[in-house]
Design a protein around this motif. Structure first.
Motif, mmCIF file in Angstrom:
data_model
loop_
_atom_site.group_PDB
_atom_site.id
_atom_site.type_symbol
_atom_site.label_atom_id
_atom_site.label_comp_id
_atom_site.label_asym_id
_atom_site.label_seq_id
_atom_site.Cartn_x
_atom_site.Cartn_y
_atom_site.Cartn_z
ATOM 1 N N ASN A 121 46.647 28.231 -4.486
ATOM 2 C CA ASN A 121 48.155 28.063 -3.296
ATOM 3 C C ASN A 121 47.626 27.302 -2.539
ATOM 4 N N GLY A 122 47.005 26.641 -2.379
ATOM 5 C CA GLY A 122 46.596 25.330 -0.737
ATOM 6 C C GLY A 122 46.574 25.301 0.070
ATOM 7 N N PHE A 123 45.524 26.397 -0.064
ATOM 8 C CA PHE A 123 44.560 27.064 0.914
ATOM 9 C C PHE A 123 43.110 26.804 1.102
ATOM 10 N N PRO A 124 42.133 25.807 0.891
ATOM 11 C CA PRO A 124 41.071 25.541 0.733
ATOM 12 C C PRO A 124 39.829 26.052 0.941
ATOM 13 N N ASN A 125 40.466 25.459 2.319
ATOM 14 C CA ASN A 125 40.006 25.622 3.539
ATOM 15 C C ASN A 125 40.104 27.495 4.250
ATOM 16 N N PHE A 126 38.184 28.480 4.678
ATOM 17 C CA PHE A 126 39.440 29.052 5.475
ATOM 18 C C PHE A 126 37.808 29.684 5.293
ATOM 19 N N LEU A 144 40.599 36.435 9.510
ATOM 20 C CA LEU A 144 40.523 35.097 8.697
ATOM 21 C C LEU A 144 41.729 34.041 8.848
ATOM 22 N N ILE A 145 41.360 32.971 9.102
ATOM 23 C CA ILE A 145 41.804 32.574 9.092
ATOM 24 C C ILE A 145 41.835 30.846 7.962
ATOM 25 N N ALA A 146 42.752 30.560 7.622
ATOM 26 C CA ALA A 146 43.156 29.926 6.267
ATOM 27 C C ALA A 146 44.311 28.285 6.409
ATOM 28 N N SER A 147 43.064 27.446 6.108
ATOM 29 C CA SER A 147 43.935 25.979 6.705
ATOM 30 C C SER A 147 44.241 24.457 5.278
ATOM 31 N N ARG A 148 45.326 24.433 5.285
ATOM 32 C CA ARG A 148 45.523 23.029 4.032
ATOM 33 C C ARG A 148 44.881 22.430 4.560
ATOM 34 N N THR A 149 44.059 22.205 5.374
ATOM 35 C CA THR A 149 43.141 21.107 5.994
ATOM 36 C C THR A 149 41.795 21.546 6.818
ATOM 37 N N GLU A 150 40.717 20.213 7.041
ATOM 38 C CA GLU A 150 39.818 21.144 7.215
ATOM 39 C C GLU A 150 39.426 21.958 8.298
ATOM 40 N N VAL A 151 39.230 22.896 8.734
ATOM 41 C CA VAL A 151 39.121 24.054 9.479
ATOM 42 C C VAL A 151 36.995 23.994 9.841
ATOM 43 N N TRP A 152 36.983 24.172 11.081
ATOM 44 C CA TRP A 152 35.641 23.831 12.407
ATOM 45 C C TRP A 152 35.614 25.187 12.504
ATOM 46 N N ARG A 153 34.325 26.545 12.278
ATOM 47 C CA ARG A 153 34.539 27.241 13.396
ATOM 48 C C ARG A 153 33.890 27.375 14.753
ATOM 49 N N GLY A 154 34.760 27.500 15.839
ATOM 50 C CA GLY A 154 34.908 27.147 17.153
ATOM 51 C C GLY A 154 33.635 27.964 17.857
ATOM 52 N N ASP A 155 33.342 27.520 19.282
ATOM 53 C CA ASP A 155 32.215 28.062 19.686
ATOM 54 C C ASP A 155 32.507 29.071 20.733
ATOM 55 N N ILE A 156 33.993 29.551 20.741
ATOM 56 C CA ILE A 156 34.195 31.035 21.485
ATOM 57 C C ILE A 156 34.216 32.276 20.633
ATOM 58 N N GLN A 157 33.058 32.824 21.554
ATOM 59 C CA GLN A 157 32.829 34.362 21.266
ATOM 60 C C GLN A 157 33.237 35.052 22.134
ATOM 61 N N ALA A 158 34.086 35.992 21.105
ATOM 62 C CA ALA A 158 34.488 37.636 22.184
ATOM 63 C C ALA A 158 32.905 37.803 22.490
ATOM 64 N N PRO A 159 33.149 38.878 24.112
ATOM 65 C CA PRO A 159 32.021 39.618 24.711
ATOM 66 C C PRO A 159 31.634 40.993 24.122
ATOM 67 N N PRO A 160 31.150 41.815 23.969
ATOM 68 C CA PRO A 160 30.934 42.478 22.652
ATOM 69 C C PRO A 160 31.274 44.003 24.407
#
Length: 206
Positions: free
Chosen positions: A54-59, A72-88
């Protein structure tokens, strides 16, 4: 750029994902989809395939944590995992926050579901302390905070009602509809605005 956020109400259990869910999301014509309270169940692979069709090949999805909700995050364009991580802060916190970068749009997105710690307020406040730190750090950069923040603007300070105003004080714009609610309780008829979106930097809300 259009973003859509949806709390899918999996409640930390591996519920089956309806095949038509990807079609329904596509019908809204977003560029980016943010799903909170999502659990990668046995139908996860089929759902991701449906998103792609359905047009969201990047997730991306937060690393699997048993008995917890995810984002879950899905995108029509390229998506990169960011470096911000929630603390435990608590076991359910890391899997409920997902930072991604969209290189084609030059925008960062933090998909959020603040775990509902109504019986343990210090955890809720600790989550918000961290969110405000992120907001202060990235206020001048194209950035979107979006998802289930589990706070209604009418809540008292003890339930973090002031935290939404704190974000606007830091220069973030709040995409708050003038009417309607995003959550109806199982008992009672008072709806709440618990799902929100904030944008920073040169971004504007349309």
């Amino acid at each position: 750029m259009k973003l859509v956020a949806w709390n899918v109400n999996h409640r930390a259990t591996g519920k089956a994902i309806p095949p038509t869910m990807a079609e329904a999301l596509s019908f809204l014509e977003p560029d980016v989809i943010v799903l909170t309270e999502y659990v990668p169940s046995r139908s996860h692979v089929e759902f991701c395939a449906a998103l792609s069709l359905n047009g969201f090949p990047n997730f991306l999805v937060t690393p699997f944590t048993p008995k917890e909700n995810h984002v879950l995050i899905a995108s029509r364009t390229e998506v990169w995992r960011g470096d911000i991580q929630a603390p435990p802060i608590a076991p359910s916190v890391p899997s409920n926050f997902l930072h991604v970068h969209l290189p084609d749009h030059q925008v960062d997105v933090l998909g959020i579901r603040v775990p509902d710690y109504s019986k343990t307020p210090p955890f809720r406040h600790a989550c918000w302390d961290w969110i405000e730190t992120i907001a202060a750090t990235f206020a001048g950069r194209p950035f979107v905070l979006i998802g289930d923040l589990n706070v209604d603007p009418s809540y008292p300070t003890s339930k973090c009602g002031n935290r939404l105003r704190n974000l606007t004080s830091l220069g973030w714009q709040h995409a708050l509809p003038p009417e309607g609610v995003s959550y109806w309780p199982l008992v009672g008829n008072v709806g709440r605005k618990l799902d929100h979106a904030f944008v920073s930097g040169p971004l504007n809300i349309v």
